[in-house]
Scaffold this motif. Sequence first.
Motif, PDB file in Angstrom:
ATOM      1  N   LEU A   1      21.935  -4.053  -5.973  1.00 57.74           N
ATOM      2  CA  LEU A   1      22.250  -2.835  -6.730  1.00 57.74           C
ATOM      3  C   LEU A   1      22.155  -3.073  -8.237  1.00 57.74           C
ATOM      4  O   LEU A   1      23.025  -2.688  -9.014  1.00 57.74           O
ATOM      5  N   THR A   2      21.065  -3.713  -8.654  1.00 55.69           N
ATOM      6  CA  THR A   2      20.891  -4.034 -10.072  1.00 55.69           C
ATOM      7  C   THR A   2      19.958  -3.067 -10.788  1.00 55.69           C
ATOM      8  O   THR A   2      19.679  -3.247 -11.971  1.00 55.69           O
ATOM      9  N   THR A   3      19.454  -2.057 -10.078  1.00 52.85           N
ATOM     10  CA  THR A   3      18.602  -1.055 -10.717  1.00 52.85           C
ATOM     11  C   THR A   3      19.317   0.293 -10.724  1.00 52.85           C
ATOM     12  O   THR A   3      20.087   0.613  -9.809  1.00 52.85           O
ATOM     13  N   PRO A   4      19.083   1.122 -11.739  1.00 54.48           N
ATOM     14  CA  PRO A   4      19.734   2.436 -11.805  1.00 54.48           C
ATOM     15  C   PRO A   4      19.465   3.286 -10.572  1.00 54.48           C
ATOM     16  O   PRO A   4      20.358   4.001 -10.108  1.00 54.48           O
TER      17      PRO A   4
ATOM     18  N   MET B   1      18.974   2.372  -7.402  1.00 52.36           N
ATOM     19  CA  MET B   1      19.792   1.965  -6.264  1.00 52.36           C
ATOM     20  C   MET B   1      21.267   2.277  -6.504  1.00 52.36           C
ATOM     21  O   MET B   1      22.001   2.666  -5.580  1.00 52.36           O
ATOM     22  N   GLN B   2      21.733   2.116  -7.742  1.00 52.81           N
ATOM     23  CA  GLN B   2      23.123   2.446  -8.048  1.00 52.81           C
ATOM     24  C   GLN B   2      23.375   3.937  -7.852  1.00 52.81           C
ATOM     25  O   GLN B   2      24.406   4.347  -7.297  1.00 52.81           O
ATOM     26  N   LYS B   3      22.410   4.742  -8.276  1.00 61.09           N
ATOM     27  CA  LYS B   3      22.547   6.191  -8.100  1.00 61.09           C
ATOM     28  C   LYS B   3      22.570   6.559  -6.626  1.00 61.09           C
ATOM     29  O   LYS B   3      23.343   7.426  -6.188  1.00 61.09           O
ATOM     30  N   GLN B   4      21.726   5.871  -5.827  1.00 66.73           N
ATOM     31  CA  GLN B   4      21.638   6.172  -4.405  1.00 66.73           C
ATOM     32  C   GLN B   4      22.978   5.960  -3.697  1.00 66.73           C
ATOM     33  O   GLN B   4      23.351   6.728  -2.804  1.00 66.73           O
ATOM     34  N   LEU B   5      23.708   4.904  -4.103  1.00 69.57           N
ATOM     35  CA  LEU B   5      24.988   4.615  -3.462  1.00 69.57           C
ATOM     36  C   LEU B   5      26.175   5.106  -4.283  1.00 69.57           C
ATOM     37  O   LEU B   5      27.333   4.867  -3.916  1.00 69.57           O
TER      38      LEU B   5
ATOM     39  N   ASP C   1      28.166   2.236 -10.302  1.00 74.03           N
ATOM     40  CA  ASP C   1      27.670   1.936 -11.641  1.00 74.03           C
ATOM     41  C   ASP C   1      27.683   0.441 -11.933  1.00 74.03           C
ATOM     42  O   ASP C   1      27.648   0.027 -13.092  1.00 74.03           O
ATOM     43  N   SER C   2      27.732  -0.379 -10.864  1.00 78.58           N
ATOM     44  CA  SER C   2      27.692  -1.825 -11.058  1.00 78.58           C
ATOM     45  C   SER C   2      27.062  -2.474  -9.836  1.00 78.58           C
ATOM     46  O   SER C   2      26.962  -1.843  -8.778  1.00 78.58           O
ATOM     47  N   PRO C   3      26.618  -3.720  -9.966  1.00 75.71           N
ATOM     48  CA  PRO C   3      25.993  -4.422  -8.832  1.00 75.71           C
ATOM     49  C   PRO C   3      27.017  -4.811  -7.768  1.00 75.71           C
ATOM     50  O   PRO C   3      28.224  -4.595  -7.908  1.00 75.71           O
TER      51      PRO C   3
ATOM     52  N   LEU D   1      27.767 -11.922 -12.493  1.00 76.58           N
ATOM     53  CA  LEU D   1      28.326 -12.574 -11.307  1.00 76.58           C
ATOM     54  C   LEU D   1      29.274 -13.702 -11.692  1.00 76.58           C
ATOM     55  O   LEU D   1      30.307 -13.890 -11.043  1.00 76.58           O
ATOM     56  N   ALA D   2      28.936 -14.445 -12.729  1.00 79.05           N
ATOM     57  CA  ALA D   2      29.826 -15.523 -13.174  1.00 79.05           C
ATOM     58  C   ALA D   2      31.209 -14.973 -13.501  1.00 79.05           C
ATOM     59  O   ALA D   2      32.233 -15.569 -13.158  1.00 79.05           O
ATOM     60  N   GLY D   3      31.235 -13.796 -14.143  1.00 75.06           N
ATOM     61  CA  GLY D   3      32.514 -13.193 -14.492  1.00 75.06           C
ATOM     62  C   GLY D   3      33.277 -12.704 -13.282  1.00 75.06           C
ATOM     63  O   GLY D   3      34.491 -12.943 -13.148  1.00 75.06           O
TER      64      GLY D   3
END
Length: 260
Positions: A64-67, A69-73, A76-78, A211-213
């Motif tokens: 979910l790193t593209t706008p 795919m984020q919109k589809q689900l 607003d984050s991966p 992801l590190a965070g």
Amino acid sequence: MSTPSEYQRVAEDFLAAYESGEPIAPPRETIPGLDLNGAYRIQQLQEQAFEKAGRRVVGRKIGLTTPAMQKQLGVDSPDFGFFTEDMVFENGAEIDTSRFISPKVEPELAFELGSDLPADATMKQVIDAVASTRVAVEIIDSRVRDWDIELVDTVADNASCGAVILGTPFTEVDLRALPETRLIMQVDGQPQDTGTGKDVMGHPLEPLRWLAGVLGEQGVPLKAGDVILTGSFCGAAPVEAGCRIIVDSTDMGLLTASFV
């Protein structure tokens, strides 16, 4: 309010689906009100079960790193999942489709860490930590029936990770120029989709910093030797037995695989 036993039951249902090839109902229906924390708990229970069975976790995948795919689900984050050593294929592999339920392929970049990453890593620290870069393909697969997924469903299902294919490692890649890297994917000689690094949160290393965070907050650091796939450059394409895929990179050569 969800209970630990409910999480455990859904995790066991997913583990059974890996073995049987029979998908399960969406976790959001099994546990009404399932939230993101609960979904990650279900994922973690599966990871623990894999490790207890001797399967070594060697990396993470970010989705979910593209706008689009984020919109589809509706997020607003991966999201992220894990993969074990036996889920990794090398360039040119023949891959048995019977191990999946409804596989699709996504072209990505993979990064091996040469040093640990702190939770508050800067982009410079991320760049300095990368030991090698590879063209990669994630084989996404859903243990949820009919790909009927919302965010909590895919997270609980290990972010829909089925396996990964890793290309040749490159150690002299200009990491700051990755937004201009282009990946072109073909299935059986037919162009499927194409994308550039800037389609992945502006830079393919930005999801790694994210992801590190996130993992750092959970007390799970990213360590030297970990391999991280940071998200698809374009849309996924379904595959079945008999398919051959090619991913062509502007500066890191070809990745190929055949499905049998």
